[in-house]
Design a protein around this motif. Structure first.
Motif, PDB file in Angstrom:
ATOM      1  N   PHE A 435       0.822  -1.202   0.000  1.00 15.48           N
ATOM      2  CA  PHE A 435       0.000   0.000   0.000  1.00 15.48           C
ATOM      3  C   PHE A 435       0.861   1.260   0.000  1.00 15.48           C
ATOM      4  O   PHE A 435       0.618   2.189  -0.775  1.00 15.48           O
ATOM      5  CB  PHE A 435      -0.922  -0.012   1.218  1.00 15.48           C
ATOM      6  N   TYR A 436       1.879   1.288   0.850  1.00 14.53           N
ATOM      7  CA  TYR A 436       2.701   2.494   0.940  1.00 14.53           C
ATOM      8  C   TYR A 436       3.473   2.729  -0.353  1.00 14.53           C
ATOM      9  O   TYR A 436       3.621   3.867  -0.802  1.00 14.53           O
ATOM     10  CB  TYR A 436       3.666   2.397   2.121  1.00 14.53           C
ATOM     11  N   ILE A 438       2.615   1.810  -3.343  1.00  9.89           N
ATOM     12  CA  ILE A 438       1.665   2.288  -4.342  1.00  9.89           C
ATOM     13  C   ILE A 438       1.299   3.745  -4.084  1.00  9.89           C
ATOM     14  O   ILE A 438       1.227   4.568  -5.001  1.00  9.89           O
ATOM     15  CB  ILE A 438       0.393   1.414  -4.308  1.00  9.89           C
ATOM     16  N   SER A 439       1.076   4.062  -2.805  1.00 15.02           N
ATOM     17  CA  SER A 439       0.745   5.448  -2.465  1.00 15.02           C
ATOM     18  C   SER A 439       1.836   6.387  -2.921  1.00 15.02           C
ATOM     19  O   SER A 439       1.557   7.447  -3.489  1.00 15.02           O
ATOM     20  CB  SER A 439       0.592   5.604  -0.948  1.00 15.02           C
ATOM     21  N   VAL A 442       1.616   6.814  -6.640  1.00 11.50           N
ATOM     22  CA  VAL A 442       0.470   7.614  -7.055  1.00 11.50           C
ATOM     23  C   VAL A 442       0.696   9.082  -6.700  1.00 11.50           C
ATOM     24  O   VAL A 442       0.380   9.981  -7.475  1.00 11.50           O
ATOM     25  CB  VAL A 442      -0.824   7.083  -6.407  1.00 11.50           C
ATOM     26  N   ASP A 443       1.290   9.299  -5.526  1.00  7.46           N
ATOM     27  CA  ASP A 443       1.538  10.676  -5.107  1.00  7.46           C
ATOM     28  C   ASP A 443       2.491  11.367  -6.076  1.00  7.46           C
ATOM     29  O   ASP A 443       2.375  12.565  -6.332  1.00  7.46           O
ATOM     30  CB  ASP A 443       2.105  10.684  -3.690  1.00  7.46           C
ATOM     31  N   GLU A 445       2.449  10.896  -9.058  1.00  9.72           N
ATOM     32  CA  GLU A 445       1.692  10.859 -10.313  1.00  9.72           C
ATOM     33  C   GLU A 445       2.257   9.860 -11.301  1.00  9.72           C
ATOM     34  O   GLU A 445       2.248  10.073 -12.504  1.00  9.72           O
ATOM     35  CB  GLU A 445       1.624  12.254 -10.924  1.00  9.72           C
ATOM     36  N   TYR A 447       1.183   6.838 -12.288  1.00 12.36           N
ATOM     37  CA  TYR A 447       0.073   5.889 -12.232  1.00 12.36           C
ATOM     38  C   TYR A 447       0.396   4.581 -12.940  1.00 12.36           C
ATOM     39  O   TYR A 447       0.022   3.508 -12.489  1.00 12.36           O
ATOM     40  CB  TYR A 447      -1.189   6.499 -12.849  1.00 12.36           C
ATOM     41  N   ALA A 450       2.210   2.274 -10.745  1.00  6.12           N
ATOM     42  CA  ALA A 450       1.341   1.758  -9.684  1.00  6.12           C
ATOM     43  C   ALA A 450       0.458   0.641 -10.222  1.00  6.12           C
ATOM     44  O   ALA A 450       0.293  -0.405  -9.580  1.00  6.12           O
ATOM     45  CB  ALA A 450       0.480   2.885  -9.111  1.00  6.12           C
ATOM     46  N   ILE A 451      -0.082   0.848 -11.420  1.00  2.00           N
ATOM     47  CA  ILE A 451      -0.997  -0.163 -11.968  1.00  2.00           C
ATOM     48  C   ILE A 451      -0.232  -1.433 -12.319  1.00  2.00           C
ATOM     49  O   ILE A 451      -0.671  -2.548 -11.989  1.00  2.00           O
ATOM     50  CB  ILE A 451      -1.738   0.406 -13.201  1.00  2.00           C
ATOM     51  N   MET A 454       0.463  -3.355  -9.142  1.00  2.00           N
ATOM     52  CA  MET A 454      -0.677  -4.069  -8.563  1.00  2.00           C
ATOM     53  C   MET A 454      -1.057  -5.266  -9.430  1.00  2.00           C
ATOM     54  O   MET A 454      -1.430  -6.324  -8.910  1.00  2.00           O
ATOM     55  CB  MET A 454      -1.878  -3.126  -8.398  1.00  2.00           C
ATOM     56  N   VAL A 455      -0.994  -5.100 -10.740  1.00  2.00           N
ATOM     57  CA  VAL A 455      -1.339  -6.238 -11.599  1.00  2.00           C
ATOM     58  C   VAL A 455      -0.363  -7.387 -11.375  1.00  2.00           C
ATOM     59  O   VAL A 455      -0.761  -8.555 -11.280  1.00  2.00           O
ATOM     60  CB  VAL A 455      -1.354  -5.798 -13.084  1.00  2.00           C
ATOM     61  N   ALA A 457       1.149  -7.957  -8.675  1.00  2.00           N
ATOM     62  CA  ALA A 457       0.834  -8.544  -7.372  1.00  2.00           C
ATOM     63  C   ALA A 457      -0.271  -9.580  -7.511  1.00  2.00           C
ATOM     64  O   ALA A 457      -0.266 -10.611  -6.822  1.00  2.00           O
ATOM     65  CB  ALA A 457       0.413  -7.456  -6.390  1.00  2.00           C
ATOM     66  N   VAL A 458      -1.217  -9.300  -8.418  1.00  2.00           N
ATOM     67  CA  VAL A 458      -2.292 -10.269  -8.632  1.00  2.00           C
ATOM     68  C   VAL A 458      -1.742 -11.540  -9.277  1.00  2.00           C
ATOM     69  O   VAL A 458      -2.095 -12.660  -8.896  1.00  2.00           O
ATOM     70  CB  VAL A 458      -3.400  -9.664  -9.504  1.00  2.00           C
TER      71      VAL A 458
END
Lengths: 529, 515
Positions: A435-436, A438-439, A442-443, A445, A447, A450-451, A454-455, A457-458
């Motif tokens: 989470f941190y 990714i944050s 995103v902070d 910018e 993106y 970040a995406i 997360m992908v 991670a899935v």
């Protein structure tokens, strides 16, 4: 190449490479820097502790029981942590703040202390794990523990180095110890192979690293990070970057770091070495060695080369994306659990690289939190693998985990929690770690990063599910056909597992304290004096 | 009492089941009866807390959050433990608190292989905490955590107690949902960083859904909102599931054990639609307006596609699963209209679908237990062999196809009606086309449900079961089913039981769209 050399000559000709301090004529005495022993205490405890153990053990070889080595190692590492605590209080004090020691060779700030504690925690857990392992495999002797302490000291020196040469020394102390540790199980062919492979490729990457230092020195005129930083921040520095010398240095340093933290495309050694090395050593490599490597990377790139982040960020971006995707995708197709986790640790390195790439304080804090959480998750996971590996350290296939939940529900449950934490499920440390990061992305910018993170991670979650499936969801017919017996869990390994699991869950529920520490542990470059 | 409920009511309601689960972990596996009693006691205790909260709930102020608790949780990211309940949460919380104890009762003597009631009941209780928590959470991170907590127990429930293809189905379910969550969390984080105070322009840095909703209505976040909405759309849309993200659902339902299917259909799917109503619409009103026609389009495709798939199924459970796709399409159509009428209908549709489809899965489970097959062509003549079971199946099928006087009607009919007059900003012709297509969907629904009922219950039993004797409905089944059947009837006769509660809160959300 010739062009670079020509430009180098030209630069020197222009007289840009001014010696850092003018040499005074008629000096008869070599000035020795003042040494702040308190600042060195954590490193010294580890180094002296290691050498002392070697001495004692060689003098009283057969009179010291093995458990004494374990307790000694744990005590030394704990001592280093305790010695680091007053330093933390001191650097967090608003009036005194971070400082540098030994004429600017080492920096003492919240960052270096945070990493020191992480590495020492890794040493403690690994030592507990090694105790039962060495007994089971019939490997006597204190060598592993000695090397463990020395390697840790190398890692802590890397984390606090304020000078590229000191950094390189730390890197080599760490690496050489780990080369030997990987080949420790001398009767296992794969262990020897792992040690050899790691050594050859590691030596190669060290050469890259050193060359990188040389180029940066050539471009900036110093190996001291403070001076480099000041030089790069000045207008001359901007002009200089256009001649490629500095950029070449960046590139070679990145190769060196990329190898140490096993980032794609410098990851090829990792699966083989992780699989071949004795499992406790693998745990140490995945936790403490990575922590040391990332600490140095953050210090060098985010901090020292921070003003040139536009130049190195795209490369780190590529490293992060490749590590994330290649690590998680290749992890899925493995059938050997140790190898799976080796690839998954590459994906984790990708996540931490995201924190490096954003090059902000949040990114650094996120990377630190990730390292702290990951150390416990990964050592815990490898602790289970150590135990399940049985005598000979060879039972690491997915099928060896079949029905584990039925035979040893507690062990399976603990492994489940650790795997879920690695997958980043809420109420575990892994969730906040991701989470941190990714944050932070995103902070900044960023993106797309970040995406992608997360992908991946899935994708990686599938791998942890596969292991869980073999533990929980095997059919009853398999139970009848010659299922392996229960595996004994040694007391020390049990303690390590318990600690790793509890820490993982507690951070998952109450991440506040570690988050605050990570936020306070921002690295500084501090002037000499 | 009121002070106690204000401070602890919702928290106890959420965490009592989890406490029960932890307690049950300490009891050895062999004490089966004790474990079952504990599971029942804790799920009923949560329900009792829920009833107390609902008694003290101020229905005159149903538009406001009540029983709000706001405590610090993770200071570093300014995420707080905020729970609260308003008219939108209340019916869904009530549904959850009702269904879970009924599931425990139903499983009493029906534990699927490989038995192990301890683990099974613990998973149900953990699920309950996650589901109730999601419906009361008022902080985006807290919401996300509860939303994710649900995932694992359901994964294990399908993967361990499921049918032949359980591994495939459980992994598909897990990965699909996790993928959605991954994009959702990025959207939440982006909201955190981009949300600004409308008057001063300062960054807010908050996950508080109350604050974010109030700013959302001031039209902040600009074009980035479109992308953020897209992330949430995938996250919630997979859970609903909306066409084309629905493919995990038939597999998961077909393979899940009966109780798993019931919880999945009755409650889990509502987490997605609830997310749209509670988070996506109020926080991102501008983006919602841009996305609404597309949501409506996917909703009607889902309605028709789900119905056509139903007609082609040969497996009773799979048929019911596809009917969920169609029914959730009506719910999403209601939401897409962005009017208070449509959203009210959607919430009613969620409750009605929860009761009716939950009931259908219970019945499918009982049929399977007796006939050991779900294949429609091997079934037949249930009305002869187990008349009560057959009648209940008939009643529920009628409710599901939307017979007036039963709950299903009030979920479907107003949703279709509302799409005739969507919010003023939305394209009228497009939505009126949707109305017509959706209306055709109801005809298809009648078709596949009646056909199912006819093939399974009418006529004579097939040869292979002709001579067998089957038990009719048994005591645990009666206990579990009667409350649901009565509610289906009660809501059908007096729909204001739900509309009366939801209307105030829904009006506030719809106000942002001028409707």
């Amino acid at each position: 190449m010739i062009g670079v050399l020509a430009r180098l000559a030209q630069d020197t000709g222009d007289g840009i490479l001014v010696p850092a301090e003018p040499i005074q004529a008629g000096v008869t005495q070599i000035a020795t820097p003042e040494i702040q022993w308190v600042a060195l205490l954590p490193h010294l405890i580890l180094v002296v502790g290691g050498i002392l153990l070697l001495t004692i053990a060689s003098l009283f070889r057969h009179r010291v029981p093995r458990w004494a080595y374990t307790i000694y190692t744990v005590a030394v590492a704990a001592g280093a942590i305790i010695a680091a605590l007053p330093l933390w209080v001191r650097v967090q004090d608003a009036e005194r703040g971070p400082f540098s020691a030994i004429a600017g060779a080492l920096g003492v700030d919240g960052f270096s202390i945070f990493i020191t504690v992480i590495i020492c925690a890794g040493v403690i857990l690994t030592a507990l794990l090694a105790d039962g392992y060495l007994k089971r495999e019939g490997i006597d002797g204190p060598e592993l523990f000695v090397l463990l302490l020395l390697a840790a000291s190398g890692g802590t020196i890397m984390a606090s180095a304020n000078d590229l040469i000191v950094l390189f020394l730390g890197l080599e102390i760490l690496s050489i110890s780990v080369y030997v540790m990987a080949a420790m199980h001398a009767r296992r062919f794969t262990s020897l192979e792992a040690g050899m492979k790691y050594f050859i490729l590691g030596a190669f990457s060290s050469a890259f690293f050193l060359y990188g230092i040389a180029l940066v020195y050539g471009a900036s005129g110093s190996t001291n990070m403070i001076r480099i930083n000041q030089y790069l921040a000045s207008p001359t520095g901007v002009v200089l970057s256009e001649n490629g010398l500095l950029l070449g240095g960046f590139a070679l340093l990145l190769v060196g770091f990329g190898f140490k933290v096993a980032a794609v495309p410098f990851h090829a050694w990792a699966p083989d070495v992780y699989q071949g090395a004795p499992t406790p050593v693998t745990a140490f490599m995945a936790s403490a060695v990575k922590a040391g490597g990332f600490a140095a990377m953050l210090r060098v790139f985010v901090l020292t080369f921070g003003t040139f982040s536009g130049d190195w960020q795209p490369v780190v971006f590529a490293l992060a994306v490749l590590s994330l995707l290649v690590g998680s995708v290749l992890a899925i197709v493995q059938t050997n659990v140790k190898r799976m986790l080796a690839y998954s640790s590459i994906a984790h390195a990708g996540f931490i690289l995201v924190g490096v790439e954003v090059a902000t304080e949040q990114g650094t804090a996120a990377a630190l939190f990730y390292l702290a959480a990951y150390t416990f998750m990964v050592v815990g996971s490898f602790a289970v693998i150590t135990v399940v590996g049985r005598k000979g350290d060879g039972h690491h296939e997915l099928s060896d985990y079949r029905g584990l939940a039925r035979r040893q529900p507690v062990l399976a449950f603990v492994f489940t929690i650790l795997l879920l934490a690695q997958a980043g499920v809420p109420f575990t440390a892994g969730f906040f770690a991701k989470f941190y990061v990714i944050s932070a992305a995103v902070d900044a910018e960023n993106y797309s990063l970040a995406i992608i993170a997360m992908v991946s991670a899935v994708i990686a979650a599938f791998l942890y599910l596969r292991i869980m499936i073999s533990m929980y969801m095997s059919t009853d017919s398999e139970a009848v056909t010659g299922e392996p017996d229960r595996v004994p869990v040694p007391l020390a390994a049990g303690i390590a597992l318990f600690v790793a699991c509890v820490v993982t869950v507690v951070i998952g529920f109450v991440p506040g304290p570690i988050t605050d520490l990570a936020n306070d542990a921002v690295p500084f470059l501090v002037q000499v004096g | 009492m009121e002070a106690f409920l204000d401070g602890w009511g919702l928290t106890l309601m959420v965490f009592l089941p989890l406490a029960g689960a932890l307690l049950m972990m300490l009891i050895p596996r062999s004490h089966e009866e004790t474990l079952k009693v504990y599971a029942l006691v804790f799920s009923v205790a949560a329900a009792v807390m829920g009833i107390l909260v609902m008694i003290w709930f101020d229905y005159g102020q149903a538009g406001e959050l009540q029983f709000v608790v706001d405590r610090s949780w993770i200071d570093a990211i300014n995420s707080r433990y905020i729970v609260g309940m308003d008219g939108i949460s209340l019916p869904l919380v009530a549904l959850t608190l009702l269904i879970v104890p009924l599931c425990v009762i139903y499983s009493w003597n029906h534990f699927p292989d490989p038995k192990n009631p301890k683990a099974f009941l613990i998973l149900i209780l953990i699920l309950e905490t996650g589901m109730v928590g999601t419906f009361v959470a008022q902080d985006l991170i807290l919401f996300f955590v509860f939303f994710e907590v649900v995932l694992l127990p359901m994964y294990f429930m399908i993967g361990v107690w499921g049918g032949e293809e359980r591994l495939y189905a459980s992994i598909k379910f897990f990965l699909y949902t996790l993928f959605g969550s991954a994009l959702m969390i990025i959207s939440f984080v982006a909201v955190f960083f981009l949300a600004q105070d409308p008057s001063s322009g300062d960054a807010l840095r908050t996950f508080d859904m109350r604050t974010l909703s109030s700013i959302g209505q001031a039209g902040m976040l600009g074009t980035a909102g479109l992308w953020i909405f897209a992330g949430m759309f995938v996250g919630f849309g997979i859970k609903v599931p909306m066409f084309p993200f629905h493919t995990w659902l038939p597999d998961a339902h077909t393979q899940a054990p009966t109780v798993g299917s019931v919880i999945l259909a009755a409650i889990l799917l509502k987490l997605g639609t609830y997310g749209f109503v509670r988070i996506a619409l109020p926080i991102l009103p501008e983006a919602s307006e841009d996305w609404a026609p597309w949501i409506g389009l996917l909703a009607v495709i889902g309605i028709i596609y789900g119905a056509i798939c139903c007609l082609a199924q040969t497996d009773m459970k799979r048929l019911i699963a596809f009917s969920s796709v169609a029914h959730m399409g009506f719910v999403m159509l209601g939401i897409a209209t962005l009017t208070d009428f449509g959203i009210n209908a959607a919430i009613f549709g969620m409750v009605a679908h929860g009761l009716i489809t939950g009931m259908l899965f219970f019945l499918a489970g009982s049929v399977k237990e007796r006939y050991h097959t779900m294949e429609i062509k091997r079934l037949g003549g249930i009305l002869l062999q187990a008349p009560r079971l057959g009648w209940i199946l008939g009643f529920t099928a009628m409710a599901s196809l939307g017979l007036p006087g039963l709950a299903g009607f009030w979920g479907e009919f107003p949703a279709i009606l509302s799409s005739w007059n969507p919010a003023a900003i939305l394209p009228l012709e497009t939505f009126r086309t949707y109305t017509i297509v959706a209306a055709v969907g109801t005809v298809l629904a009648a078709g596949y449900l009646l056909w199912l009922y006819q093939r399974t219950s009418f006529g004579r039993p097939t040869e292979e079961f002709a001579t067998e004797q089957f038990r009719d409905v048994e005591a645990p089944e009666w206990v579990a089913w009667v409350p649901m059947l009565l509610l289906i009837l009660a809501l059908g006769v007096y729909p204001n039981l739900v509309f009366g509660v939801t209307d105030d809160a829904v009006t506030q959300i719809a106000a942002a769209f001028g409707g």
